[in-house]
Design a protein around this motif. Structure first.
Motif, PDB file in Angstrom:
ATOM      1  N   LEU A 203       0.863  -1.178   0.000  1.00  0.00           N
ATOM      2  CA  LEU A 203       0.000   0.000   0.000  1.00  0.00           C
ATOM      3  C   LEU A 203       0.900   1.228   0.000  1.00  0.00           C
ATOM      4  O   LEU A 203       1.616   1.483   0.965  1.00  0.00           O
ATOM      5  N   LEU A 204       0.882   1.964  -1.106  1.00  0.00           N
ATOM      6  CA  LEU A 204       1.700   3.161  -1.245  1.00  0.00           C
ATOM      7  C   LEU A 204       0.875   4.378  -0.853  1.00  0.00           C
ATOM      8  O   LEU A 204      -0.154   4.672  -1.470  1.00  0.00           O
ATOM      9  N   LEU A 205       1.312   5.079   0.176  1.00  0.00           N
ATOM     10  CA  LEU A 205       0.638   6.286   0.645  1.00  0.00           C
ATOM     11  C   LEU A 205       1.438   7.495   0.176  1.00  0.00           C
ATOM     12  O   LEU A 205       2.621   7.621   0.481  1.00  0.00           O
ATOM     13  N   THR A 206       0.785   8.405  -0.547  1.00  0.00           N
ATOM     14  CA  THR A 206       1.500   9.518  -1.150  1.00  0.00           C
ATOM     15  C   THR A 206       0.605  10.747  -1.284  1.00  0.00           C
ATOM     16  O   THR A 206      -0.623  10.627  -1.303  1.00  0.00           O
ATOM     17  N   ARG A 207       1.239  11.910  -1.401  1.00  0.00           N
ATOM     18  CA  ARG A 207       0.521  13.147  -1.701  1.00  0.00           C
ATOM     19  C   ARG A 207       0.690  13.526  -3.174  1.00  0.00           C
ATOM     20  O   ARG A 207       0.143  14.517  -3.631  1.00  0.00           O
TER      21      ARG A 207
ATOM     22  N   VAL B 220       3.502  -1.268   4.244  1.00  0.00           N
ATOM     23  CA  VAL B 220       3.043   0.082   3.948  1.00  0.00           C
ATOM     24  C   VAL B 220       4.237   0.884   3.433  1.00  0.00           C
ATOM     25  O   VAL B 220       5.263   0.970   4.105  1.00  0.00           O
ATOM     26  N   VAL B 221       4.088   1.442   2.233  1.00  0.00           N
ATOM     27  CA  VAL B 221       5.153   2.245   1.632  1.00  0.00           C
ATOM     28  C   VAL B 221       4.726   3.709   1.714  1.00  0.00           C
ATOM     29  O   VAL B 221       3.670   4.079   1.189  1.00  0.00           O
ATOM     30  N   ILE B 222       5.515   4.532   2.398  1.00  0.00           N
ATOM     31  CA  ILE B 222       5.170   5.943   2.573  1.00  0.00           C
ATOM     32  C   ILE B 222       6.108   6.805   1.739  1.00  0.00           C
ATOM     33  O   ILE B 222       7.327   6.717   1.863  1.00  0.00           O
ATOM     34  N   ASP B 223       5.519   7.638   0.899  1.00  0.00           N
ATOM     35  CA  ASP B 223       6.269   8.533   0.025  1.00  0.00           C
ATOM     36  C   ASP B 223       6.626   9.800   0.802  1.00  0.00           C
ATOM     37  O   ASP B 223       5.775  10.661   1.036  1.00  0.00           O
ATOM     38  N   ALA B 224       7.892   9.905   1.200  1.00  0.00           N
ATOM     39  CA  ALA B 224       8.341  11.060   1.983  1.00  0.00           C
ATOM     40  C   ALA B 224       9.068  12.092   1.131  1.00  0.00           C
ATOM     41  O   ALA B 224       9.644  13.043   1.660  1.00  0.00           O
TER      42      ALA B 224
ATOM     43  N   ASP C 274       6.822  15.569   1.272  1.00  0.00           N
ATOM     44  CA  ASP C 274       6.295  16.022   2.563  1.00  0.00           C
ATOM     45  C   ASP C 274       6.959  15.240   3.694  1.00  0.00           C
ATOM     46  O   ASP C 274       6.416  14.254   4.193  1.00  0.00           O
ATOM     47  N   LEU C 275       8.125  15.703   4.102  1.00  0.00           N
ATOM     48  CA  LEU C 275       8.859  14.999   5.154  1.00  0.00           C
ATOM     49  C   LEU C 275       8.129  15.049   6.490  1.00  0.00           C
ATOM     50  O   LEU C 275       8.052  14.059   7.208  1.00  0.00           O
TER      51      LEU C 275
END
Length: 215
Positions: free
Chosen positions: A5-9, A46-50, A53-54
């Motif tokens: 699950l990639l979470l990103t803005r 869970v993959v978080i795109d930092a 937005d750090l």
């Protein structure tokens, strides 16, 4: 194959966010970078795109860890973003946006191999139930002594990592143990015997120690 699950803005595609993902066969879902995105999801990682937005990524990492669901977190960061990482973020691992497919695959595989939820550790063919104090190999119960169980549990909780005999002695037997490191070799040998044809799960790293490889 893992459920990611990639979470990103970002509105870009996953292959644009982390190009190596487009070359791998994992099942990938993309959602908004907020904790509510996990309400109806059951990912392995869970993959978080930092990248963009750090601060938001850090806060989300801390929120997910505080929730206690045991989901492993992989952060995607830029080279410049590395300076912002600290222990308070509490991700299990991170990867640079420039990482190649082999590296990303290895990191996902190691994260997905261990499921810490419900007091159960799963690492490849091995399943450890801490609450029931049982260990299984391919669904078959293993008859282990207390120390053998603790040793296998420690290995399964840290797949792919190499530990010296001194480290294992400290982590499994404890600092107050007065015996020598040879006891580690003895217990590893006994544990391998009980694993039978899966004895190679515990590999010897010459002149260093041992590594658990959850193939």
């Amino acid at each position: 194959m893992a459920q990611l699950l990639l979470l990103t803005r970002d509105t870009a595609t996953s292959a644009e966010i982390l190009p190596a993902l487009g070359l791998l066969s994992h099942q990938l879902s993309v959602a908004a970078m907020e904790s509510a995105s996990l309400l109806n999801a059951e990912p392995d990682v869970v993959v978080i795109d930092a990248r963009l937005d750090l601060v938001g990524a850090r806060n989300l990492c801390r929120t997910l860890q505080a929730a206690g669901n045991g989901l492993p977190i992989l952060l995607i960061v830029t080279e410049g973003g590395l300076a912002a990482l600290s222990p308070e973020w509490a991700p299990q691992d991170f990867v640079l946006v420039t990482a190649g497919p082999a590296e990303v695959e290895a990191r996902i595989r190691l994260l997905a191999a261990t499921d810490a939820s419900d007091d159960v550790i799963r690492a490849g063919r091995v399943e450890i139930d801490e609450s029931a104090y049982t260990a299984r190999l391919d669904g078959r119960s293993l008859d282990l002594t207390y120390t053998e169980f603790e040793l296998l549990k420690f290995f399964a909780a840290h797949p792919g990592r190499v530990f010296s005999r001194e480290q294992l002695l400290s982590e499994v037997w404890g600092y107050d143990y007065y015996g020598g490191t040879r006891t580690v070799d003895v217990h590893v040998r006994r544990l391998r015997a009980k694993l039978g044809d899966a004895e190679s799960l515990i590999g010897t790293v010459r002149n260093v120690g041992y590594r658990f490889d959850p193939r």
